[in-house]
Each structure stands twice: as structure tokens, then as C-alpha cells.
Design an enzyme around this catalytic site. Structure first.
Site, PDB file in Angstrom:
ATOM      1  N   SER A 139      40.136 114.385  13.418  1.00 10.09           N
ATOM      2  CA  SER A 139      38.597 114.766  13.517  1.00 10.09           C
ATOM      3  C   SER A 139      37.832 114.560  11.978  1.00 10.09           C
ATOM      4  CB  SER A 139      38.474 116.264  13.708  1.00 10.09           C
ATOM      5  OG  SER A 139      37.407 116.892  13.139  1.00 10.09           O
ATOM      6  N   HIS A 197      37.878 111.371  16.604  1.00  5.83           N
ATOM      7  CA  HIS A 197      37.220 112.799  17.035  1.00  5.83           C
ATOM      8  C   HIS A 197      36.003 112.770  16.364  1.00  5.83           C
ATOM      9  CE1 HIS A 197      37.246 116.641  19.248  1.00  5.83           C
ATOM     10  NE2 HIS A 197      36.977 116.998  18.157  1.00  5.83           N
ATOM     11  N   ASP A 218      42.204 121.496  20.319  1.00  2.12           N
ATOM     12  CA  ASP A 218      41.332 121.285  18.789  1.00  2.12           C
ATOM     13  C   ASP A 218      41.199 122.641  18.165  1.00  2.12           C
ATOM     14  OD1 ASP A 218      39.544 120.501  17.079  1.00  2.12           O
ATOM     15  OD2 ASP A 218      37.835 120.059  18.462  1.00  2.12           O
ATOM     16  N   ASP A 255      33.010 115.121  15.841  1.00  2.00           N
ATOM     17  CA  ASP A 255      32.359 116.705  16.012  1.00  2.00           C
ATOM     18  C   ASP A 255      30.768 116.931  15.692  1.00  2.00           C
ATOM     19  OD1 ASP A 255      34.579 118.302  16.622  1.00  2.00           O
ATOM     20  OD2 ASP A 255      35.439 117.709  14.739  1.00  2.00           O
ATOM     21  N   MET A 257      29.059 120.019  20.124  1.00  2.00           N
ATOM     22  CA  MET A 257      28.803 121.438  20.282  1.00  2.00           C
ATOM     23  C   MET A 257      27.520 121.567  19.783  1.00  2.00           C
ATOM     24  SD  MET A 257      32.313 121.977  17.662  1.00  2.00           S
ATOM     25  CE  MET A 257      32.267 120.190  17.364  1.00  2.00           C
ATOM     26  N   HIS A 297      32.822 115.175  20.811  1.00  2.30           N
ATOM     27  CA  HIS A 297      33.064 116.526  21.064  1.00  2.30           C
ATOM     28  C   HIS A 297      31.512 117.345  20.665  1.00  2.30           C
ATOM     29  CE1 HIS A 297      34.688 120.584  19.623  1.00  2.30           C
ATOM     30  NE2 HIS A 297      34.172 120.906  20.948  1.00  2.30           N
ATOM     31  N   MET A 328      39.825 125.047  23.068  1.00  4.40           N
ATOM     32  CA  MET A 328      39.481 125.220  21.576  1.00  4.40           C
ATOM     33  C   MET A 328      40.416 126.268  21.122  1.00  4.40           C
ATOM     34  SD  MET A 328      37.304 123.329  20.616  1.00  4.40           S
ATOM     35  CE  MET A 328      37.240 124.032  18.798  1.00  4.40           C
ATOM     36  N   MET A 354      27.830 118.753  15.673  1.00  2.00           N
ATOM     37  CA  MET A 354      26.975 120.213  15.698  1.00  2.00           C
ATOM     38  C   MET A 354      25.555 120.300  15.316  1.00  2.00           C
ATOM     39  SD  MET A 354      30.282 121.879  13.502  1.00  2.00           S
ATOM     40  CE  MET A 354      31.927 121.467  13.755  1.00  2.00           C
TER      41      MET A 354
HETATM   42  C1  DX5 Z   1      35.844 122.609  14.928  1.00  4.14           C
HETATM   43  C2  DX5 Z   1      36.152 121.134  15.472  1.00  4.14           C
HETATM   44  C3  DX5 Z   1      37.574 120.637  15.009  1.00  4.14           C
HETATM   45  C4  DX5 Z   1      37.771 120.790  13.579  1.00  4.14           C
HETATM   46  C5  DX5 Z   1      39.102 120.997  13.734  1.00  4.14           C
HETATM   47  O1  DX5 Z   1      34.787 123.406  15.487  1.00  4.14           O
HETATM   48  O2  DX5 Z   1      35.733 121.291  16.800  1.00  4.14           O
HETATM   49  O3  DX5 Z   1      37.502 119.350  15.526  1.00  4.14           O
HETATM   50  O4  DX5 Z   1      37.504 119.621  13.162  1.00  4.14           O
HETATM   51  O5  DX5 Z   1      39.549 121.291  12.448  1.00  4.14           O
HETATM   52  P1  DX5 Z   1      41.036 121.938  11.991  1.00  4.14           P
HETATM   53  O6  DX5 Z   1      41.932 120.481  12.582  1.00  4.14           O
HETATM   54  O7  DX5 Z   1      40.933 121.468  10.588  1.00  4.14           O
HETATM   55  O8  DX5 Z   1      41.241 123.218  12.575  1.00  4.14           O
HETATM   56 ZN    ZN Z   2      36.118 119.180  17.834  1.00  2.00          ZN
END
Ligand code: DX5
Ligand code: ZN
Length: 218
Positions: free
Chosen positions: A7, A32, A174, A34, A67, A65, A136, A36
Site C-alpha cells: 500500500s 494498492h 488490509d 488508497d 475510501m 481501494h 478490513m 481517501m
Molecule cells: C488503511 C488502508 C490500508 C493501509 C494499511 O485505511 O486502507 O491500505 O495502508 O496500512 P498498514 O499495512 O500499515 O496497516
Molecule cells: Zn487499503
């Protein structure tokens, strides 16, 4: 065997293309991404322009992903020649079935993410339409959080659902993944492990990816 998807959330944001090369050299299977929005989760990262630029810098498939609230308004923006999965949150979609069909119509594989408190039963009537379920194992928004133990039971039940109803389904996990829990997660049926802090926090990131890949290949 399971696949590692580093990620970028925990990567050096001033050199994302370089960080992608670093994990690619170690044998990462996906990147990956993320996304947000500061509303669905209390953090903001990057969006379509950054993903489109990075897609030109790697041969690795991208796993996006989302969010974000109302992802249906922006889905097409995340389609690049490298985008393999678009994953939306069950909690962020008013019309989940429609949104999944929209992702598929864009020629991309469709996934649904479930927050730790969200039941698997919310997928009962859509499971067969999905390519992937993202479990998650932390509350989304930040890297470096601790794995929530109730996830083990959720994985067990999801495996049963997959076996009975949709054997081709991929299970992704994740949050809080590290070298200590990776093998147990693979044995619990996870196909794609996302890891942020455990990868980009390592002194030698390429070597850390190789260590994960070796464990997951066994
Ligand atoms: C959290 C993200 C993850 C995050 C995981 O909201 O969706 O992808 O990067 O991070 P680690 O592996 O550090 O828990
Ligand atoms: Zn993620």
C-alpha cells in the site's frame, strides 16, 4: 500461495514512482492505491490524476481501494490501462448492486470492502457478482494500526461462504499485516495481502517485499 500488494499510503509521497520501482524489484504482485476523501475516512490522500500518472510508470496491476463517499460519481476516473480492481466500501454506497455493475461495465474487476464492524451478511445478495471481497482488519484511514483480532472469525465465515456459493471469489485483507501474521492469513484463505507500514517502514524495502513473497509462496 498468496500475493503481496504493497500500500502506497506508507510510502514516500515525494517519490511515488521510485517507491513503486522499489517494491516491484522485490516481487510485489499489485500496487494498492488508497484513495481517501476526508469524509468517509478522516484523512485525504490522492486521486485520479496521481493514479493515472503512476499507471504510466509501472507494469504492475493496480488495485484501487476507494475510501470515498459516493464512489459511483467518479468510477471512470480510476480506470487506467493498469487498473485491475476497483474496490468500493459497502458503507459508502447507497446502491451497491448498481455501483458494482458500473465498475464491471468499465472493464475492471469489482470488489467490495467491509469495515471491521460491518457484517458479511450485507453481501448475501451480491456475493456472486463480486470478483473480490476486501476484509478490513483495521478501521480505514491510517497506516500502521493494529490488526483487529475479530477479523479471524470473519475470514473463517467468508471462506465458508466462498466455498458454498462462489469458489472463484478472491479474498483480500488490509490493515496490520506484518511478517508475523502473513502465513496465518494465507492459511486462513487470504489471496491478496495488503501491507503498508510493514513494507515501507522497513530499512530495506525491496528486501522486505522479498521476505513477504518468500513466506507467501510456501
Ligand atoms: C488503511 C488502508 C490500508 C493501509 C494499511 O485505511 O486502507 O491500505 O495502508 O496500512 P498498514 O499495512 O500499515 O496497516
Ligand atoms: Zn487499503
Amino acid at each position: 500461495m498468496a500475493i503481496l500488494a504493497p500500500s502506497l499510503l506508507s510510502a514516500d509521497f515525494s517519490d511515488l514512482a521510485g517507491q513503486i520501482r522499489t517494491v516491484q524489484a522485490g516481487g510485489a504482485g499489485y500496487i494498492h492505491m488508497d484513495v481517501m476523501d476526508g469524509t468517509f475516512v478522516p484523512n485525504i490522500t490522492f486521486g485520479p490524476p496521481v493514479i493515472r500518472s503512476l499507471a504510466e510508470k509501472t507494469e504492475l496491476p493496480l488495485d484501487v481501494h476507494l475510501m470515498i463517499q459516493r464512489p459511483e460519481l467518479l468510477l471512470a476516473e480510476f480506470v487506467t490501462p493498469r487498473t485491475e480492481f476497483i474496490v468500493v466500501h459497502q458503507e459508502a454506497c447507497q446502491h451497491l448492486h448498481r455501483t458494482i455493475q458500473q465498475i464491471k461495465a468499465l472493464g475492471v474487476k469489482a470488489g467490495v470492502a467491509l469495515n471491521p464492524a460491518t457484517s458479511l451478511s450485507t453481501l448475501d445478495y451480491i456475493l456472486k457478482d463480486l470478483d473480490l471481497v476486501l476484509v478490513m482488519s483495521v478501521n480505514p484511514g491510517f497506516g500502521g494500526q493494529k490488526f483487529i483480532p475479530a477479523t479471524w472469525d470473519k475470514l473463517k465465515r467468508l471462506n465458508e461462504m466462498r466455498k458454498e456459493r462462489h469458489p472463484a471469489l478472491l479474498i483480500q485483507l488490509d490493515g496490520g499485516v506484518n511478517l508475523e501474521n502473513a502465513v496465518r492469513l494465507k492459511e486462513a484463505g487470504v489471496d491478496i495481502l495488503v501491507a503498508g507500514a510493514a513494507v515501507f517502514g522497513a530499512p530495506d524495502v525491496t528486501q522486505r517485499v522479498k521476505d513477504f513473497v518468500a513466506l507467501l509462496a510456501e
